[in-house]
Scaffold this motif. Structure first.
Motif, short mmCIF file in Angstrom:
data_model
loop_
_atom_site.label_atom_id
_atom_site.label_comp_id
_atom_site.label_asym_id
_atom_site.label_seq_id
_atom_site.Cartn_x
_atom_site.Cartn_y
_atom_site.Cartn_z
N THR A 67 0.78 -1.16 0.04
CA THR A 67 0.01 -0.05 0.01
C THR A 67 0.92 1.28 -0.07
N THR A 95 -1.16 -3.36 3.43
CA THR A 95 -1.83 -4.20 2.55
C THR A 95 -0.88 -4.87 1.63
N ASN A 102 -2.77 -9.46 4.91
CA ASN A 102 -2.29 -8.05 5.51
C ASN A 102 -1.21 -8.20 6.24
#
Length: 115
Positions: A67, A95, A102
């Motif tokens: 992410t 993520t 995760n």
């Protein structure tokens, strides 16, 4: 996950700040050279990752990305913080797109885990 665990454990073992810089494709670790570490001690030395020849680890393929995640640090007690001495009030979630889990970094303890 192992890289973040290593960063947290090195912060505790070396009693120094360890900084984690993340991009969609890699994680880079640096460590403060000041002992004992203060919240404001800058991370100014590369922290070589075990099994790597550098302080950076990259995702194994372009299909796996992290992410867009703000950089954070582990203090000398292993707690994560965002700015000098301020710990986050909630856990951080990283993520990994293209993977099944995760990664979580607990706000109070810095414990790194997946569900």
């Amino acid at each position: 996950q192992a890289t973040l665990r290593y960063a947290q454990k090195e912060a505790i073992a070396q009693h120094r700040n360890v900084c984690v810089a993340m991009t969609p494709s890699d994680i880079t670790l640096t460590i403060a050279n000041a002992i004992p570490s203060l919240a404001t001690s800058p991370c100014n030395t590369n922290l070589v990752i075990p099994g790597q020849a550098t302080n950076k680890i990259s995702t194994p393929s372009a299909a796996i990305t992290l992410t867009a995640f703000a950089n954070f640090n582990f203090d000398s007690l292993g707690k994560p913080w965002d700015v000098a001495g301020v710990t986050p009030s909630t856990l951080k979630t990283i993520t990994i797109f293209g993977a099944t889990n995760n990664i979580f970094v607990e706000a109070e303890t810095g414990y790194v885990h997946s569900p």
